[in-house]
Design a protein around this motif. Structure first.
Motif, mmCIF file in Angstrom:
data_model
loop_
_atom_site.group_PDB
_atom_site.id
_atom_site.type_symbol
_atom_site.label_atom_id
_atom_site.label_comp_id
_atom_site.label_asym_id
_atom_site.label_seq_id
_atom_site.Cartn_x
_atom_site.Cartn_y
_atom_site.Cartn_z
ATOM 1 N N ILE A 16 0.846 -1.196 0.000
ATOM 2 C CA ILE A 16 0.000 0.000 0.000
ATOM 3 C C ILE A 16 0.885 1.252 0.000
ATOM 4 O O ILE A 16 0.692 2.166 -0.808
ATOM 5 N N ILE A 82 -6.227 -0.339 7.182
ATOM 6 C CA ILE A 82 -6.826 -1.357 6.325
ATOM 7 C C ILE A 82 -7.430 -2.424 7.230
ATOM 8 O O ILE A 82 -6.829 -2.808 8.227
ATOM 9 N N SER A 87 -9.906 -4.774 0.278
ATOM 10 C CA SER A 87 -9.092 -4.337 -0.862
ATOM 11 C C SER A 87 -9.083 -2.819 -1.001
ATOM 12 O O SER A 87 -8.864 -2.288 -2.081
ATOM 13 N N SER A 88 -9.320 -2.126 0.115
ATOM 14 C CA SER A 88 -9.222 -0.666 0.133
ATOM 15 C C SER A 88 -8.546 -0.246 1.436
ATOM 16 O O SER A 88 -8.640 -0.940 2.445
ATOM 17 N N CYS A 123 -6.553 4.206 -1.226
ATOM 18 C CA CYS A 123 -5.989 3.238 -2.174
ATOM 19 C C CYS A 123 -6.918 2.049 -2.323
ATOM 20 O O CYS A 123 -7.676 1.711 -1.399
ATOM 21 N N LYS A 125 -6.877 -2.119 -4.148
ATOM 22 C CA LYS A 125 -6.067 -3.146 -4.790
ATOM 23 C C LYS A 125 -6.662 -3.436 -6.158
ATOM 24 O O LYS A 125 -7.850 -3.705 -6.296
ATOM 25 N N TRP A 132 -1.509 -2.257 -5.458
ATOM 26 C CA TRP A 132 -2.304 -1.263 -4.768
ATOM 27 C C TRP A 132 -2.119 0.055 -5.504
ATOM 28 O O TRP A 132 -1.010 0.395 -5.922
ATOM 29 N N LYS A 133 -3.231 0.792 -5.686
ATOM 30 C CA LYS A 133 -3.190 2.029 -6.469
ATOM 31 C C LYS A 133 -3.944 3.145 -5.767
ATOM 32 O O LYS A 133 -4.881 2.914 -5.006
#
Length: 154
Positions: A16, A82, A87-88, A123, A125, A132-133
């Protein structure tokens, strides 16, 4: 030398944080692929009130300008929230960013722009590549020093 976007040995928290490192590292090394790997296509970047909507807008209003400068972005105090199995994530960080005009970073007494900033980042995934973006990034200047025109000249 291009840097890899994906590093196999990262923990979830490191992966992340690596989204931020890819973004600033891409700017500092003018590595467009690394920079883009840090963002979703529909990312929003709020640069101290200047909002860029989507990766194309972020590229044209941020990357295309700042990557031409001599820069160093140093990131610290990263905190990641997280939940297990999610996934965030939400991230906060502090940054120091030094900017010089192109090819002036090593010239003694060159004009520069230094900013101390706070980062607030959401972020996600990306299942398509496992990275992770950054989905939403709010950058708020805490203080600035020097010649801001360096940021607006090109």
């Amino acid at each position: 030398m291009a840097l890899p976007a994906s590093l196999d040995s990262l923990s979830v928290r490191e992966a992340i944080a690596d989204a931020i490192y890819r973004a600033v590292g891409g700017v500092d090394t003018a590595d467009h692929a690394l920079f883009e790997s840090a963002f979703t296509a529909d990312a929003i970047f709020d640069l101290n009130g200047n909002v860029m909507d989507g990766l194309d807008d972020i590229n044209s209003k941020c990357y295309d300008k700042v990557s031409k400068l001599d820069t160093s972005h140093l990131i610290t105090n990263i905190r990641i929230d997280i939940k297990d199995g999610k996934s965030s994530a939400s991230v906060t960080a502090s940054a120091l960013a030094q900017h010089y005009r192109q090819n002036q970073g090593t010239v003694p007494d060159s004009a520069s722009f230094l900013a101390g900033s706070l980062y607030f980042i959401d972020c996600i995934k990306d299942d398509s590549d496992g990275l992770w973006k950054i989905k939403h990034w709010k950058l708020k200047f805490a203080w600035t020093q020097g010649d801001y025109s360096i940021m607006t000249e090109n």
